[in-house]
Design a protein around this motif. Structure first.
Motif, PDB file in Angstrom:
ATOM      1  N   THR A   1       0.780  -1.132  -0.063  1.00  0.00           N
ATOM      2  CA  THR A   1       0.080   0.036  -0.041  1.00  0.00           C
ATOM      3  C   THR A   1       0.858   1.087  -0.175  1.00  0.00           C
ATOM      4  OG1 THR A   1      -0.078   0.065   2.339  1.00  0.00           O
ATOM      5  CG2 THR A   1      -1.788  -1.087   1.323  1.00  0.00           C
TER       6      THR A   1
ATOM      7  N   LYS B   1      -3.387   6.910  -6.838  1.00  0.00           N
ATOM      8  CA  LYS B   1      -3.723   6.096  -5.038  1.00  0.00           C
ATOM      9  C   LYS B   1      -4.623   5.346  -5.326  1.00  0.00           C
ATOM     10  CE  LYS B   1      -3.200   6.732  -0.438  1.00  0.00           C
ATOM     11  NZ  LYS B   1      -3.087   7.688   0.848  1.00  0.00           N
ATOM     12  N   ASP B   2      -5.749   5.976  -5.900  1.00  0.00           N
ATOM     13  CA  ASP B   2      -7.028   5.126  -5.968  1.00  0.00           C
ATOM     14  C   ASP B   2      -6.820   4.084  -6.783  1.00  0.00           C
ATOM     15  OD1 ASP B   2      -8.278   7.128  -4.391  1.00  0.00           O
ATOM     16  OD2 ASP B   2      -9.204   8.196  -5.950  1.00  0.00           O
TER      17      ASP B   2
ATOM     18  N   ASN C   1      -5.074   1.355  -4.954  1.00  0.00           N
ATOM     19  CA  ASN C   1      -5.909   0.851  -3.910  1.00  0.00           C
ATOM     20  C   ASN C   1      -7.120   0.023  -4.273  1.00  0.00           C
ATOM     21  OD1 ASN C   1      -4.264   2.109  -2.064  1.00  0.00           O
ATOM     22  ND2 ASN C   1      -5.643   3.977  -1.829  1.00  0.00           N
TER      23      ASN C   1
END
Length: 575
Positions: free
Chosen positions: A224, A376-377, A380
């Protein structure tokens, strides 16, 4: 009485690792000696100064600003020439059409593995990929005399389920102990145009002050962004650069120290991961680490190569290191003409223009909030490839599910230990040779053996750790005997067999100490299964009937049984 959970856990061990970035000043004397990048720093500095002396005085001030970034960040960015890029695209299409290895929607060409290295002699390729400036770039970024180690083409679909899921993850390549540079160009698939989706992103830092510190393969990925932030924040000049295509449609070439700089395949779309892309990757290592890419005969007979190109394609083997600079001086005018043209047209790029976040000691400073959020989305929201595989339970047993599981696991994590002498490189050819097979090749032995196994969670069907290790030892011994006894024939590859010996030996310790997930254990079992199957096929091919053939056949069935039962136990546990 052991529980189901304890049985599954019997084959895995807890895993932890230290921070994956270290300040160079905090390394021990032995650690500094282990890193060639640090131990040979004086030689690298001298080499770079000699390269700088090739540059015309009127270019130095402006050009040196760029190459200082190359050295500091392990990253370079420039636009390709549209004309040579267009001609190279014709070459790319011809090679992929004739030599592309397809797995589902993913297609790959590996010049070294497929033994088509001499195709590189096409002028459309040389004029795009091995110009004097690009050889200069390879030498300067490596801090060493470069040699071509490999050349690969890849067509990758927009989704992550393409057999290269790892490339979407934040990851380092290979060992941290040996310098590696990749010159990477990505294009919108089937075009000569730059791509805004599926581009390249890198976590750069001042490589003169800090260094990647990973002791094993399992530490080469970050799960992450939050995990990364904890270790990356505070590293000198730590930042996140996204190198996406621009409005001019001209392709970018990125030079990346892939062993040093954390990077990933990037996308701005969260749903379909953007357009398909084509990519070319030319890998450079220092000449002390390389074998000739072309034979002496291939180099000498080519009319397309200059002396400098001949040297880095294999001439270094029988030539001295000073010749590298002598050949460079022969190309001095061409080098400066190429630099002058790039500067005049604005094709050399400032790394800072692509930085969208800085990882400071007090936290992340986001410079481009929209782009950072999209990146980032996307990361993730990706589903782990393992979570997409079918479950193998008593109620869902079928051969198609088993095939999908095998195909998905074959690219999953293993856990080599990185050593300062890069001894683990002996293992990689054997792993690659198994991993890069087609789905049909994976299915064939399973379809034959499936009638001899049970879809059962009976723990008595599992092999003990001692039995698994004994199988690995026997595989190593058999390949050693083959190497010792067999004469060289076309269908025998000495290097591959030596690599199989090293891989089987590594599994004897990896199974005991370095398997930290159930899926990692399953993956290793599959590799052992296919090594056993290959040994049986080799025995038949060479018309031998050694005493160990019955053992191979029995062990192969037992290994598949272990895989199935262990997979079922794991899937039932997490159901």
């Amino acid at each position: 009485m052991p529980t189901l959970e304890s049985t599954v856990c019997d084959y895995i061990v807890p895993f932890s690792h230290p921070s994956r970035f270290k300040m160079i000043k905090d390394l021990s004397k032995q650690e500094m000696r282990d890193y060639d990048q640090i131990f040979n720093l004086a030689k690298s500095t001298t080499l770079r100064e000699r390269l700088k002396n090739l540059i015309d005085d009127d270019l130095k001030t402006e050009f040196f600003k760029y190459i200082d970034q190359w050295e500091k960040y392990g990253l370079s960015v420039s636009e390709n020439d549209d004309d040579t890029n267009s001609k190279f695209k014709e070459f790319y299409d011809e090679i992929v059409e004739k030599h592309g290895v397809k797995k589902d929607a993913y297609t790959k060409v590996d010049f070294a593995t497929q033994k088509i290295t001499k195709k590189i002699l096409d002028t459309r390729c040389l004029n795009e990929k091995l110009t004097t400036l690009k050889i200069f770039k390879a030498a300067y970024q490596l801090g060493d005399i470069p040699a071509v180690a490999n050349f690969r083409f890849m067509h990758t679909p927009s989704g992550k389920e393409d057999g290269k899921y790892r490339e979407w993850l934040y990851h380092f390549d290979n060992s941290n102990y040996a310098a590696e540079l990749k010159l990477i160009t990505t294009r919108l698939a089937n075009t000569i145009f730059s791509n805004k989706e599926q581009c390249l992103a890198a976590f750069t830092f001042d490589t003169r002050k800090a260094i990647r510190y990973t002791e094993c393969e399992a530490a080469t990925k970050f799960a992450t962004m939050e995990e990364l932030e904890k270790e990356f924040c505070g590293i000198p000049d730590a930042s996140y650069a996204v190198i996406q295509g621009n409005n001019t449609t001209t392709c970018f070439e990125t030079g990346l120290r892939t062993e040093m700089i954390l990077h990933h395949r990037s996308s701005l779309s969260t749903e379909d991961f953007g357009d398909d892309r084509d990519a070319e990757l030319m890998t450079f290592h220092g000449i002390d680490r390389c074998k000739p890419f072309l034979t002496e005969d291939e180099r000498s007979k080519s009319n397309n190569l200059n002396s400098l190109q001949k040297y880095i394609l294999g001439g270094f083997e029988n030539d001295n290191k000073n010749s590298f600079f002598e050949y460079f001086y022969e190309q001095k005018k061409e080098l400066n003409d190429q630099i002058r043209n790039l500067l005049h047209t604005g094709k050399l790029k400032n790394i800072n223009d692509y930085v969208i976040a800085e990882f400071n000691s007090d936290g992340v400073n986001i410079l481009n909030k929209d782009l950072f959020k999209k990146q980032k989305d996307t990361y993730n929201e990706m589903i782990d490839i393992i979570d997409t595989l079918p479950k193998l339970t008593l109620n869902t047993v079928n051969v198609n599910s088993l095939h999908k599981i095998v195909s998905g696991l074959i690219n999953y994590d293993q856990n080599l230990v990185f050593s300062a002498d890069c001894a683990e490189n002996k293992i990689l050819p054997a792993r690659t040779q198994i991993r890069e097979r087609t789905d049909l090749c994976f299915k064939k032995p399973i379809d034959k053996d499936i009638y001899n196994v049970h879809f059962s969670i009976d723990k008595d069907l599992l092999l003990s750790m001692d039995q698994l290790i004994d199988v690995c030892k026997q595989i190593s011994n058999i390949y050693s005997l083959i190497i010792e006894n067999e004469k060289t024939e076309e269908h025998l590859t000495l290097n591959l067999y030596q690599s199989r010996v090293a891989l089987a030996q590594d599994y004897t310790t990896q199974l005991l100490h370095r398997v930290y997930k159930e899926e990692a254990h399953q993956t290793i079992i599959l590799f052992i299964y296919y090594m056993l199957d290959d040994l049986i096929s080799l025995t038949v091919l060479t018309n031998n009937n050694p005493d160990y053939l019955p053992w191979l056949q029995t062990s192969k069935i037992a290994m598949l049984q272990h895989f199935i039962s262990y997979r079922m136990l794991t899937d039932i546990q997490v159901k």
